[in-house]
Design a protein around this motif. Structure first.
Motif, short mmCIF file in Angstrom:
data_model
loop_
_atom_site.label_atom_id
_atom_site.label_comp_id
_atom_site.label_asym_id
_atom_site.label_seq_id
_atom_site.Cartn_x
_atom_site.Cartn_y
_atom_site.Cartn_z
N MET A 1 4.24 8.80 -2.77
CA MET A 1 3.59 8.07 -1.71
C MET A 1 2.12 7.91 -2.06
O MET A 1 1.47 8.84 -2.50
CB MET A 1 3.75 8.84 -0.40
CG MET A 1 3.15 8.14 0.78
SD MET A 1 3.71 8.83 2.33
CE MET A 1 2.31 9.86 2.74
N SER A 2 1.59 6.69 -1.91
CA SER A 2 0.18 6.45 -2.19
C SER A 2 -0.57 6.20 -0.88
O SER A 2 0.04 6.00 0.17
CB SER A 2 0.05 5.23 -3.12
OG SER A 2 0.54 4.08 -2.46
N SER A 34 9.41 0.13 12.07
CA SER A 34 9.44 1.02 10.91
C SER A 34 8.66 0.42 9.73
O SER A 34 8.02 1.15 8.97
CB SER A 34 10.88 1.30 10.49
OG SER A 34 11.54 0.10 10.13
N THR A 35 8.70 -0.90 9.60
CA THR A 35 7.92 -1.57 8.55
C THR A 35 6.44 -1.34 8.76
O THR A 35 5.71 -1.02 7.83
CB THR A 35 8.23 -3.08 8.54
OG1 THR A 35 9.61 -3.27 8.27
CG2 THR A 35 7.40 -3.81 7.51
N ARG A 37 5.01 1.11 10.41
CA ARG A 37 4.70 2.52 10.15
C ARG A 37 4.66 2.80 8.64
O ARG A 37 3.81 3.56 8.16
CB ARG A 37 5.70 3.42 10.85
CG ARG A 37 5.50 3.48 12.36
CD ARG A 37 6.35 4.55 13.01
NE ARG A 37 7.77 4.21 13.02
CZ ARG A 37 8.37 3.53 14.00
NH1 ARG A 37 7.66 3.13 15.04
NH2 ARG A 37 9.66 3.26 13.94
N ASN A 38 5.57 2.18 7.88
CA ASN A 38 5.56 2.35 6.42
C ASN A 38 4.29 1.78 5.79
O ASN A 38 3.75 2.37 4.86
CB ASN A 38 6.80 1.70 5.80
CG ASN A 38 8.05 2.50 6.02
OD1 ASN A 38 7.99 3.72 6.20
ND2 ASN A 38 9.19 1.84 6.03
N TRP A 39 3.81 0.63 6.27
CA TRP A 39 2.55 0.07 5.76
C TRP A 39 1.41 1.03 6.02
O TRP A 39 0.60 1.31 5.14
CB TRP A 39 2.23 -1.25 6.44
CG TRP A 39 3.12 -2.39 6.12
CD1 TRP A 39 4.04 -2.47 5.12
CD2 TRP A 39 3.17 -3.63 6.81
NE1 TRP A 39 4.67 -3.70 5.16
CE2 TRP A 39 4.15 -4.42 6.18
CE3 TRP A 39 2.49 -4.16 7.89
CZ2 TRP A 39 4.45 -5.72 6.60
CZ3 TRP A 39 2.79 -5.44 8.32
CH2 TRP A 39 3.75 -6.21 7.67
N ALA A 41 1.42 4.18 6.59
CA ALA A 41 1.54 5.46 5.90
C ALA A 41 1.36 5.31 4.39
O ALA A 41 1.27 6.30 3.68
CB ALA A 41 2.89 6.09 6.21
N GLY A 42 1.36 4.08 3.89
CA GLY A 42 1.20 3.85 2.47
C GLY A 42 2.50 3.91 1.69
O GLY A 42 2.50 3.92 0.46
N ARG A 43 3.64 3.95 2.39
CA ARG A 43 4.93 3.99 1.70
C ARG A 43 5.35 2.62 1.18
O ARG A 43 6.09 2.51 0.23
CB ARG A 43 6.01 4.53 2.64
CG ARG A 43 5.87 6.02 2.91
CD ARG A 43 7.04 6.55 3.71
NE ARG A 43 7.03 6.08 5.10
CZ ARG A 43 6.45 6.74 6.10
NH1 ARG A 43 5.82 7.87 5.87
NH2 ARG A 43 6.50 6.25 7.31
N ARG A 44 4.88 1.55 1.82
CA ARG A 44 5.21 0.19 1.41
C ARG A 44 3.95 -0.65 1.47
O ARG A 44 3.05 -0.39 2.26
CB ARG A 44 6.24 -0.45 2.37
CG ARG A 44 7.49 0.31 2.61
CD ARG A 44 8.61 0.17 1.62
NE ARG A 44 8.88 -1.11 1.05
CZ ARG A 44 9.96 -1.82 1.25
NH1 ARG A 44 10.86 -1.42 2.10
NH2 ARG A 44 10.15 -2.94 0.60
#
Length: 144
Positions: A1-2, A34-35, A37-39, A41-44
């Protein structure tokens, strides 16, 4: 994860400042919570079109300006002249003037350097329909 991009962090800060949840943004834009939240959090990494909708739901707008001459004020939806930079998974379609997904929205063409036809499948479909209508019109005139 970045770590998330600084622009995403700023947009998330603005969302929280406005008291909006990821579900509120989903209701407004159709983007999955969820998309979002992923942005954040740096997951996507977000694609440009979807991120633009996310920014507008937060009352923000992404503007492209040349590095040599920064512009302080943008009038309306006018974007100052500059270079449009897209990620590797996206490509600009000159037909509809939108940034679209390389994987889903462009057909393969091995004769081109990037391997993709210049126009997205939506523009190609419209061009094919227009061509078919013209040929049908010509055939009707020949019969009459």
């Amino acid at each position: 994860m970045s770590a998330p991009h600084p622009i995403v962090l700023e947009a998330a800060r603005r969302r929280i400042e406005l008291g909006l949840t990821a579900e509120d943004i989903h209701a407004d834009t159709g983007l999955a919570a969820s998309t979002i939240r992923n942005w954040e959090a740096g997951r996507r990494a977000p694609m440009l079109g979807a991120f633009d909708a996310y920014l507008r739901a937060n009352g923000l707008r992404l503007t492209v300006v040349p590095l040599e001459q920064p512009v302080d004020v943008v009038v309306g939806d006018q974007i100052p002249f500059g270079e449009l930079i897209v990620c590797r998974s996206e490509k600009y379609c000159p037909g509809c003037r939108q940034v679209r997904s390389r994987k889903n929205d462009f057909h393969a063409d091995r004769t081109r350097g990037d391997g993709l036809v210049p126009y997205c499948k939506f523009c190609v479909s419209e061009r094919r329909q227009a061509r078919k209508q013209r040929t049908d019109l010509i055939k009707q005139r020949e019969v009459a």
